[in-house]
Design an enzyme around this catalytic site. Structure first.
Site, short mmCIF file in Angstrom:
data_model
loop_
_atom_site.label_atom_id
_atom_site.label_comp_id
_atom_site.label_asym_id
_atom_site.label_seq_id
_atom_site.Cartn_x
_atom_site.Cartn_y
_atom_site.Cartn_z
CE1 TYR A 53 -2.74 -2.90 0.33
CE2 TYR A 53 -4.07 -2.15 2.24
CZ TYR A 53 -4.05 -3.43 1.07
OH TYR A 53 -5.25 -4.06 1.10
CE LYS A 246 -17.80 7.45 -4.19
NZ LYS A 246 -16.43 7.44 -2.79
#
Length: 347
Positions: A53, A246
């Site tokens: 990450y 969204k």
């Protein structure tokens, strides 16, 4: 915040887990530090990261920065002991980590040391293998999954090799527990069998994708989880943001994941928006926030250890944390099941 057992380890973790895969790309360091503090203040005691990450995108320039950001928070605050920390060893093919080498006894010790250094800690509570060396049907690969090329003897020998290396880390005190990610029922069963026979680290958790939109865990893995005390750490419980609504009607909010990754890792499809619309309508009809409904539903699952959520900004995090206040009636649960039957596996 309810606490759940982390397998048979004796460790307890909060029903929500702070995911950190945007730390260092979409989420800058100061904001990330504030997120950790806010999550802990709300009762979250579980933080998940990985050596590869941040994502969106994964790059050679940023790899490891999520761990470094958590490490700088640990060093700055001295609060490492206040939470359970999970990280992951990348599987075969991750070119930015060890040139894509598979997980083995040759890689584990150095990978653990690298994470410890970046995290500025002496120990990792839960050390996970990010995906199996042999491959996985996760990440939308289920549509073409074919395990017939696997070599059973080689797979099992590698599992033994890895578990023996993990045992050495346990003896050194660098890891407390072991988990899998993007695994199958057969694979998990073999890890459990070998560990039981040899007295090596037992699988405590499986971190797989799970949400109202992705319910592959509901059958064989669910049975394994319940009978073997291997809890699910659900990633993408909001379907990469799809379940917030969204992205409906073609919307792409600025700075959102879809603005960076238009296909949402293969989740973008005409069918998925129809499925989302069905869940949004259930939430609307019952006066529920759709984000809270999606996370509260995860909490009802009998195999759930913790649902991993991520937020790029503090207001999003604050909203997500309020999901623990939501309770779902049997009527809502029945309607969710009906919607799932009408819109199965939308991606």
């Amino acid at each position: 915040m309810k606490m759940n057992p982390l397998g048979r380890t004796g460790i307890e973790v909060s029903e929500l887990c702070l995911g950190t895969m945007t730390f260092g790309t979409q989420t800058p360091e100061a904001e990330a530090h504030a997120q950790i503090a806010m999550a802990l203040a709300a009762g979250v005691n579980f933080v998940d990261t990985a050596e590869m990450y941040p994502v969106n995108p994964v790059s050679a320039e940023t790899i490891g920065n999520s761990e470094r950001i958590i490490g700088s928070w640990n060093a700055k605050t001295g609060r490492r002991g206040d939470y359970i920390l999970a990280t992951k060893h990348s599987g075969e093919g991750m070119k930015h980590a060890r040139d894509g080498a598979p997980i083995s006894s040759k890689t584990i010790a150095a990978a653990v040391e690298g994470s410890l250094k970046r995290l500025q800690t002496d120990y990792i509570d839960l050390y996970q293998f990010h995906w199996p060396n042999r491959g996985s049907y996760m990440f939308r690969q289920n549509w073409t999954y074919d395990p017939s090329s696997q070599n059973r003897e080689e797979v099992l020998a590698n599992m033994e090799d890895c578990l023996e290396a993990l045992q050495r880390e346990v003896e050194r005190g660098t890891i407390r527990a072991f988990g899998l990610s993007n695994e199958s029922a057969w694979g998990t069963a073999q890890w459990l069998r070998i560990a039981g026979e040899r007295g090596w680290p037992r699988v405590a958790t499986i971190q797989n994708e799970y949400s109202l939109l992705c319910r592959m865990y509901d059958t064989d893995l669910a049975e394994l989880s319940v009978n073997e005390d291997v809890g699910l750490m659900a990633f993408s419980p909001l379907g990469t943001g799809l379940l917030t609504g969204k992205y409906q009607d073609g919307a792409v909010p600025e700075g959102s994941r879809k603005s960076i990754n238009p296909e949402l890792g293969g989740r973008h499809s005409p069918r998925v928006y129809e499925a989302v619309a069905a869940y949004l309508e259930i939430a609307r009809r019952h006066g529920l926030d759709p984000v809270h409904m999606a996370l509260a539903w995860c909490r009802t699952r009998p195999f759930m250890a913790s649902a991993i959520f991520g937020a790029t900004r503090l207001p999003q995090l604050e909203h997500l944390l309020k999901s623990v206040e939501a309770e779902l009636s049997q009527e809502v649960l029945d309607e969710i099941n009906a919607a799932h039957r009408a819109h199965p596996m939308p991606y």
